[in-house]
Design an enzyme around this catalytic site. Structure first.
Site, PDB file in Angstrom:
ATOM      1  CE1 TYR A  12      -3.421  -2.674   1.039  1.00  9.27           C
ATOM      2  CE2 TYR A  12      -4.659  -0.586   1.038  1.00  9.27           C
ATOM      3  CZ  TYR A  12      -4.862  -2.389   0.751  1.00  9.27           C
ATOM      4  OH  TYR A  12      -5.742  -2.478   0.451  1.00  9.27           O
TER       5      TYR A  12
ATOM      6  CE  LYS B  15       2.191 -17.735  -3.477  1.00 10.00           C
ATOM      7  NZ  LYS B  15       0.891 -18.335  -3.573  1.00 10.00           N
TER       8      LYS B  15
ATOM      9  CG  ASP C  93      -1.858 -19.950  -1.821  1.00 11.58           C
ATOM     10  OD1 ASP C  93      -1.303 -19.800  -0.840  1.00 11.58           O
ATOM     11  OD2 ASP C  93      -0.607 -20.708  -2.599  1.00 11.58           O
TER      12      ASP C  93
ATOM     13  CG  ASP D  58      -8.187  -4.688   2.335  1.00  7.91           C
ATOM     14  OD1 ASP D  58      -8.792  -4.172   2.494  1.00  7.91           O
ATOM     15  OD2 ASP D  58      -7.969  -5.074   0.632  1.00  7.91           O
TER      16      ASP D  58
ATOM     17  CG  ASP E 250     -13.706  -7.464   1.844  1.00  6.45           C
ATOM     18  OD1 ASP E 250     -13.660  -6.732   3.312  1.00  6.45           O
ATOM     19  OD2 ASP E 250     -13.904  -7.066   1.229  1.00  6.45           O
TER      20      ASP E 250
HETATM   21  C1  IPM Z   1     -10.069  -1.444   4.463  1.00 11.58           C
HETATM   22  C2  IPM Z   1     -10.302  -0.779   2.613  1.00 11.58           C
HETATM   23  C3  IPM Z   1      -9.857   0.077   2.737  1.00 11.58           C
HETATM   24  C4  IPM Z   1      -8.471  -0.326   2.317  1.00 11.58           C
HETATM   25  C5  IPM Z   1      -9.378   0.862   1.283  1.00 11.58           C
HETATM   26  C6  IPM Z   1     -11.483   2.217   0.738  1.00 11.58           C
HETATM   27  C7  IPM Z   1      -8.372   1.877   0.430  1.00 11.58           C
HETATM   28  O1  IPM Z   1     -10.816  -1.697   1.984  1.00 11.58           O
HETATM   29  O2  IPM Z   1     -10.430  -0.819   5.414  1.00 11.58           O
HETATM   30  O3  IPM Z   1     -10.507  -2.723   4.466  1.00 11.58           O
HETATM   31  O4  IPM Z   1      -8.213  -1.246   1.227  1.00 11.58           O
HETATM   32  O5  IPM Z   1      -7.396  -0.768   3.239  1.00 11.58           O
HETATM   33 MG    MG Z   2     -10.769  -3.891   2.365  1.00 11.18          MG
END
Ligand code: IPM
Ligand code: MG
Length: 370
Positions: free
Chosen positions: A141, A191, A224, A248, A252
């Site tokens: 990032y 990884k 993975d 990240d 999710d």
């Molecule tokens: C998160 C989001 C952010 C990230 C984005 C909005 C920049 O996806 O906080 O998980 O990738 O960190």
């Molecule tokens: Mg995110």
């Protein structure tokens, strides 16, 4: 106690969900006798529209002056032109970096009454209670990059996954401390079979745990494989440590274990030289700005409300109050109240405001019951 909380509603559903979280904090302040002052400021796309900058200096200053930051979400299709000079997400990344928030805590716990909301079989989900610690101010990032054609006229682009030993050490310690207070098991994600930065990650994590936390059990899991294990045997994990990008992605994925992305809160903390006791911290739902449902009043405010609970606990040291908010959320879910994202067949589906109000009432009732 007195506290100054900077509120950054941001874009999309951000304002809708943070409004509910602020209501809860106000209720907590009244019930428990705390004086919370809220300072609202611009971040992300709305800040670009009004000031040309995703993170205006005034916003940064307010965040630095306050005791904690409560954030909604940033971004949306209006600002996603790849040739744009500034993007909403730069505001969020800049804020994390400027406040030194290198550790992002993302707890994933199954609420039993939501067992059937997940797309995953109930027997796989039983007992899920994990905490992902994501490195937040380093890695790909923030490494050196080259933009592509649209910006530079070149037909190539790159990002660099760069980690320094100290960045890995400090986040490994946060994860280890968390594991010590939990089930003493740590899974570190990388990884290392391909990436040099992951080989350093693995070596440094092993060093920190072996020398400073020998009582913890540590395993290294390739990212993975972790993606697979998270849906195959999620209850096996306690604390999961990952770099910025891998963290990240897997959070999710992990959110679906809890039933919905709309349920997961997060706390970003770091060392803060101006505050010796508790970290300032930034608290935000892990879901994004959800532009498809923005402005309709139907977004699930629970991730934002649970983020406010984490704020009470981690930045203000108010454990009882945080627990009361979490108990109130569990209570309204047990009563069968649902927002659309978790609305099973025959559930009573309500909007963001009604859900927020129900949690407020449950906090008040919970207090009376004591
Ligand atoms: C998160 C989001 C952010 C990230 C984005 C909005 C920049 O996806 O906080 O998980 O990738 O960190
Ligand atoms: Mg995110």
């Amino acid at each position: 106690m007195k506290a100054r909380i900077t509120v950054l509603p941001g874009d999309g559903v951000g304002p809708e969900v943070t409004a509910e979280a602020v209501n809860i904090l106000e209720a907590v302040g009244q019930i428990y006798g705390h004086k919370f002052q809220f300072d609202q400021a611009l971040l992300g796309g709305c800040a670009i529209d009004q000031t040309g900058q995703p993170l205006p200096l005034e916003t940064l200053g307010l965040c630095q002056a306050g005791d904690a930051v409560l954030l909604g979400a940033v971004g949306g299709p209006r600002w996603s032109d790849p040739t744009a000079a500034v993007r909403p997400e730069q505001g969020l990344l800049g804020l994390r970096k400027q406040l030194g928030l290198f550790a992002n805590l993302r707890p994933v716990k199954l609420t039993p009454s939501l067992l059937h909301c997940s797309t995953i079989k109930p027997e796989v989900l039983a007992g899920v209670d994990l905490l992902v610690v994501r490195e937040l101010t380093g890695g790909i990032y923030f490494g050196p990059r080259l933009e592509s054609e649209a910006v530079t006229g070149r037909g190539e682009a790159f990002d660099t996954m760069l980690y320094h030993r100290q960045e890995i050490e400090r986040v490994a310690r946060v994860a280890a401390e968390a594991a010590q207070a939990r089930r003493r098991s740590l899974a570190s994600v990388d990884k290392a079979n391909v990436l040099a930065s992951s080989r350093l990650w693995r070596q440094v994590v092993t060093g920190v745990i072996e020398s400073e936390y020998p009582e913890l059990s540590l395993e290294h899991v390739l990212v993975d494989a972790m993606a697979m294990h998270l849906i195959r045997r999620p209850a096996a994990f306690d604390v999961v440590l990952a770099g910025n990008l891998f963290g990240d992605i897997i959070t999710d994925e992990a959110s679906m274990l809890a039933g919905s992305l709309g349920l997961l809160p997060s706390a970003s903390v770091g060392k803060d030289l101006n505050r010796l006791d508790l970290p300032r911290g930034l608290y935000e739902p892990i879901h994004g700005s959800a532009p498809d449902i923005a402005g309709q009043g139907i977004a699930n405010p629970l991730a934002a409300i649970l983020s406010a609970a984490m704020l009470l606990r981690h930045s203000l040291g108010l454990d009882a109050e945080a627990g009361a908010v979490e108990a109130a959320v569990a209570a309204v879910l047990d009563q069968g109240l649902r927002t659309i994202d978790i609305g099973e067949l025959n559930a009573s589906v309500v909007g963001s405001a009604a859900m927020g109000e129900a949690v407020c009432n449950a906090v008040t009732e919970g207090r009376r019951g004591h």
